[in-house]
Scaffold this active site. Structure first.
Site, short mmCIF file in Angstrom:
data_model
loop_
_atom_site.label_atom_id
_atom_site.label_comp_id
_atom_site.label_asym_id
_atom_site.label_seq_id
_atom_site.Cartn_x
_atom_site.Cartn_y
_atom_site.Cartn_z
N ARG A 122 -0.36 4.62 3.85
CA ARG A 122 0.42 3.58 4.56
C ARG A 122 0.58 3.75 6.05
NH1 ARG A 122 5.33 0.56 1.51
NH2 ARG A 122 3.91 -0.95 0.53
N GLN A 127 -3.68 -1.03 6.89
CA GLN A 127 -2.82 -2.19 6.37
C GLN A 127 -3.78 -3.27 5.60
OE1 GLN A 127 0.00 -3.96 8.99
NE2 GLN A 127 1.27 -2.13 8.86
N ASP A 130 -4.51 -2.43 2.17
CA ASP A 130 -3.56 -2.10 1.47
C ASP A 130 -3.31 -3.02 0.35
OD1 ASP A 130 -1.26 -1.21 0.31
OD2 ASP A 130 -0.21 -1.05 2.25
N SER A 133 0.05 -3.76 -1.34
CA SER A 133 0.83 -4.65 -0.51
C SER A 133 0.57 -5.95 -0.78
CB SER A 133 0.86 -4.29 0.98
OG SER A 133 1.62 -3.04 1.29
N TYR A 231 8.33 4.51 1.50
CA TYR A 231 8.80 4.05 0.08
C TYR A 231 10.18 4.52 -0.29
CZ TYR A 231 3.86 2.90 -1.16
OH TYR A 231 2.75 2.48 -1.23
#
Lengths: 523, 477
Positions: A122, A127, A130, A133, A231
């Site tokens: 992360r 991103q 990801d 996500s 997280y």
């Protein structure tokens, strides 16, 4: 390199790891694309569309696995598929290495590489790949839609000719990507949305999405999400008690609960207990996005929708992204495409599996015959900077003491100034004649008046103040006027010049001041 | 009878002047206050004209009228951006008038001293006053004269140089002749010697020498002060012109002169103090020129200035809810206040909150920005002071810096070695986004590197402020 995407084998999985659009982009990187016939059918991509995008459609899975160098798929491979990963092949998929240790070891023995899309670190740069996500985003959206589907009322409050409809109240537990997406969807449908998260720093994100942060009055070293890679970490029993108490208080009012609380590598924490469900009104809905890991709600049955004895629907589906296959395939295939872009830096169709790269290293589970999971921590540290330690607030006593001290200091300064001034004046009085002292009194008093008056002048009027004082300082004209009647010509000439200059000053100064003041106006 | 009337008129005038200054505490009462000042001045001049010792009043009236015409013309055609120059220029006039009046007093004194008893008795007005003085009173008169002339002369040359610097006719950089402060000190000592010599001899020569020295001090002092300190200089000269008038008032035995001189003097002194405080500088270090001692090298600024075009700024403004505009001298130079006002109106019409943040030393004159914005019809209730708005920056979406530099320099807070360390600044970098309208790269007036321009949330909007804003206006509708 040849990139192939087989049809997903697990039942009910509608997603596909390659879309015609992503295939076009992959071909631009110099790769060749293959797809198993019917792979995109459930997601709405027909073989014809793939063919139009220049993708070779292969008849059987066996042929595809054989032909492709890199296999891109969605779900982790089953045993048959894992066996097909022979030496030199690479698999890119969701893999969950920590739960698939045996299979991982086997694949490593076979000499194949595995890039686990769920292990992409992360960090900002990663991103775009990801996948968790992007899937969570869809799940959050779908959770609200699913809840609405099972909820018998409007989300938005309305006053109509046929009566008043109260707005639905939605509580989102866990403000990760899925939670935030759920908040956004719920608020845009018009519901009153509350959200809770154990990480206080997400309060701002929650509020930015239009929900109200459910604030927990609890003093403890609160979690810093940045330390755990963004997280949540498990919370202390006291904290949990406090949290449950808050939920219990909220439960009777809430129409829809979306729970998304997950802790990496653990079963989902139980947050919405059976008694809370019992407190809810009939017709309410609980959607448990953590169902796959046991669920946040006591009543959750994975992959099923049940109705509690008091008429609350509990949705425990685990395939929310798959229920929106077209959307999730588009996003997932884009994530894969970005991963391939990083793997082919030269855009020449040659894969450069650079184990120095934080992102690639982090996602690689097996490589060149060895298990490379778990990865070392990324060199670039995660998201947010550490918050600065707050300065200690001064207590009232300290403040008072400070005030006292400054007051004393002020008094001291003032008194000593008065003493010195007084002594000087007295000394002056001893030598100076009376006529001088009379003027001196006037002078000193005027200075005092001036100081008192000027302190009150508002800041914005400082320029007009200068202009006015400038105008009235031409009071020097009085001196010139008194002298202009002299018998000496030189005196008359100088006095006349002074009168003229002072005249300029008087008129110019007042005029300018008036012009300036006339401009100041209230809106 | 006549003399009594003059004094009464002076009392009324003095009260009016005090009310006039006091009225400046609010925008509305200020409009009334100016009239107090005008009436006070008219009354004072009238009373003096009909008072004792006045001859040639027809000539006086003509001269006042002529001066009035010139003043009227100057005042009506001056641009609001040129206010600093105008004010400085007018101070020079007061200073010069004080010098002339002082010399006149000297001539009268010499004249009276040469007369016999009978002639003295026949005198009236100022001359009669002198004739009555004892020898101690005469030497006190000489001290007062010298003081009046000295301060007047310093004010005169100082104001001329300040005018030149503000009008761009003299380089605004701080320049000193070789010798620096020693020259000033030397000139002051010579002036002091001149004063002593004058006390003993009462001759013309020491007075002239002293005057020349004072003229030099005024010139050299202001030459040595950099452009960024101009607000202090202008208010300081304002103060001097008041003290000069007060000193002359002493020598002429005129209480009204003393009262008004003291009012103006203290007003200017307070303004200078406020300005110094706003820059976290001591008054002495401003007067002596140059920045005070720093203890080490300035912090290195790394990163780069990221430029942005008008459409980028425009779309950010369209998205923003709250906007704060920070004007500086650059806005005045580019005459951009109308464009700023237009931008403000359009943004307000779109329902956005627009406010102005004014630093106490923005511009070249105390309150300079307020006047410019008022001229452009920006309502004064959205124009806020530094203390009123500094806490609001974190809730601000967009801050626009137009032609200001040091007053938004975060180094004042972050870098203890910065020459402006400790100076209160507008914390615009705390807003979500900052746009800086600036002519080009490079440091501002004071030559201090500004880390704000390198911040991540800062975008540089290069170009002349007016043209940039006009471009922006075409995007925002």
């Amino acid at each position: 390199m040849k990139i192939g995407t087989p049809k997903e084998v697990s039942s009910g999985e509608a997603r596909v790891a390659m879309t015609p659009d992503s295939a076009l982009a992959l071909q631009k990187l110099g790769h060749e694309c293959l797809v198993e016939t019917g792979a995109g059918k459930s997601a709405g991509f027909s073989d014809t569309l793939y063919k139009e995008a220049g993708v070779t459609v292969v008849k059987t899975p066996a042929a595809l696995w054989k032909a492709a160098d890199i296999i891109a798929k969605v779900r982790p491979p089953n045993d048959t598929e894992a066996k097909r990963l022979t030496e030199g092949k690479a698999l890119i998929s969701l893999f969950y290495p920590s739960q698939n240790v045996e299979q991982m070891a086997k694949i490593a023995d076979q000499g194949a590489s595995v890039i686990a899309m769920d292990m992409v670190p992360r960090i900002s740069r990663a991103q775009k790949m990801d996948a968790l996500s992007s899937m969570a985003n869809i799940a959050g959206y779908r959770a609200i839609i699913e809840a609405g589907n099972n909820f018998g009322r409007f989300f938005t409050g309305q006053i109509t000719a046929a009566g008043k409809v109260p707005p639905a109240k939605v509580l989102v537990v866990g403000a990760g990507v899925a939670g935030l997406a759920a908040i956004g969807t719920a608020t845009s449908l018009g519901a009153i949305t509350y959200a809770f998260d154990v990480r206080p720093e997400v309060a701002e994100q929650i509020e930015s999405m239009g929900a109200e942060f459910v604030f927990l009055d609890f003093e403890e070293n609160q979690q810093d999400g940045a330390e755990t890679g963004g997280y949540a970490a498990p919370s202390s029993p006291e904290f949990r008690e406090k949290q449950l108490e808050k939920f219990r208080a909220l439960a009777p009012d809430i129409d829809i609960v979306i729970t998304t609380a997950l802790i990496p590598g653990q079963d989902a924490p139980k947050l919405w207990l059976a008694d809370m469900v019992a407190l809810m009104k009939p017709g309410s809905v609980v959607v448990d996005l953590a169902a796959e890991r046991g669920g946040n709600c006591d009543l959750t049955v994975p992959d099923e929708k049940i109705v509690s004895p008091n008429g609350v629907t509990v949705v425990g589906y685990t395939d929310f992204p798959s229920r929106m296959a077209a959307q999730s395939s588009t996003l997932y295939s884009t994530n894969i495409r970005h991963m391939m872009t990083d793997l082919t830096p030269e855009k020449d169709g040659q894969v450069n599996h650079n184990m120095e790269d934080d992102v690639i290293r982090g996602a690689t589970a097996t490589h060149q015959g060895a298990v490379t999971f778990p990865p070392p921590p990324p060199k670039v540290q995660a998201i947010a900077a550490k918050p600065k330690e707050k300065q200690k607030e001064k207590t009232r006593v300290e403040l008072q003491a400070e005030e006292m001290a400054s007051f004393k200091q002020q008094t001291k300064n003032q008194v000593s100034l008065l003493l010195i001034g007084g002594a000087l004046t007295l000394g002056l009085g001893l030598i100076a004649p009376v006529s001088f002292m009379q003027h001196f009194i006037v002078f000193v008093l005027s200075v005092f008046v001036g100081f008192q008056v000027i302190w009150n002048v508002s800041h914005s009027l400082h320029t007009p103040l200068m202009a006015v004082t400038n105008a009235i300082s031409s009071i020097i004209i009085l001196g010139a006027l008194m002298q202009i009647g002299s018998s000496s010509y030189l005196v008359v000439i100088l006095a006349a010049a002074s009168v003229f200059m002072a005249g300029i000053n008087i008129f110019g100064g007042f005029m300018v001041t008036r012009r300036m003041l006339a401009m100041f106006q209230k809106s | 009878m006549e003399f009594g009337f003059t004094t009464a008129a002076y009392v009324v005038a003095a009260v009016l002047f005090i009310l006039s200054l006091g009225g400046l505490s609010g925008q509305e009462s200020a409009k009334r206050a100016v009239w107090y000042g005008i009436v006070g001045m008219a009354l004072a001049a009238f009373a003096t004209l009909i008072g004792p010792g006045q001859g040639l009043w027809a000539l006086s009236l003509v001269l006042i009228a002529a001066g009035g015409v010139v003043g009227y013309m100057l005042a009506s055609k001056v641009e609001m951006t040129q206010m600093p120059e105008l004010v400085a220029g007018m101070h020079a006039l007061v200073g010069l008038a004080a010098v002339f009046v002082g010399f006149n007093a000297h001539f009268e004194m010499v004249l009276v001293a040469g007369m016999d008893g009978a002639a003295k008795a026949a005198l009236d007005g100022f001359a009669a006053l002198i004739a009555k003085k004892t020898s101690i009173e005469l030497s006190i008169l000489r001290v007062e004269l010298v003081l009046g002339i000295f301060i007047g002369a310093v004010t005169f040359t100082g104001s001329v140089i300040a005018y030149g610097k503000l009008a761009g006719k003299v380089s605004s950089a701080a320049t000193k002749l070789p010798g620096g402060h020693a020259l000033n000190a030397g000139a002051s000592i010579i002036s002091l010697l001149g004063l002593l010599a004058y006390l003993n001899s009462g001759g013309m020569l020491p007075l002239v020498v002293m005057t020349i020295m004072a003229l030099f001090i005024g010139y050299h002092l202001i030459m040595g002060i950099g452009g960024a300190d101009m607000p202090v200089v202008v208010s300081m000269l304002n103060s001097y012109s008041g003290w000069a008038a007060a000193a002359i008032g002493f020598s002429l035995g005129n209480d009204l002169l003393i009262v008004v001189g003291a009012l103006v003097g203290s007003s200017g002194a307070i303004l200078s103090y406020i300005m110094c405080k706003a820059m976290n500088r001591s008054f002495v270090s401003v007067i002596l020129g140059g920045f005070g001692g720093t203890s080490g090298p300035q912090m290195e600024v790394d990163g780069e200035q990221i430029a942005i075009e008008a459409d980028g700024v425009g779309s950010a403004l369209n998205d923003a809810d709250s906007v704060v505009i920070i004007p500086g001298y650059g806005m005045a130079v580019a005459q951009a206040q109308q464009a700023v006002s237009e931008l403000t109106n359009r943004l307000i019409a779109k329902g956005k909150t627009v406010r102005f943040a004014i630093h106490p030393v923005a511009g070249r004159l105390p309150g300079h920005m307020n006047v410019l914005l008022a001229e452009a019809k920006v309502p004064y209730d959205i124009v806020l002071e530094m203390d009123e708005i500094n806490d609001d920056f974190p809730q601000t979406d967009v801050a626009i810096v137009i032609g200001s530099n040091d007053i938004v320099n975060p180094a004042a807070q972050d870098d203890p070695n910065s020459p402006i360390a400790g100076m209160p600044v507008l914390e615009c970098w705390k807003s979500k986004q900052v746009f800086v309208s600036k002519r080009g790269q490079g440091t501002g007036y004071s030559g201090i590197e500004n880390p704000l321009f390198f911040k991540e949330n800062t975008r540089m909007f290069y170009g002349d402020a007016k043209q940039s804003l006009d471009k922006l206006l075409s995007i925002i509708d």
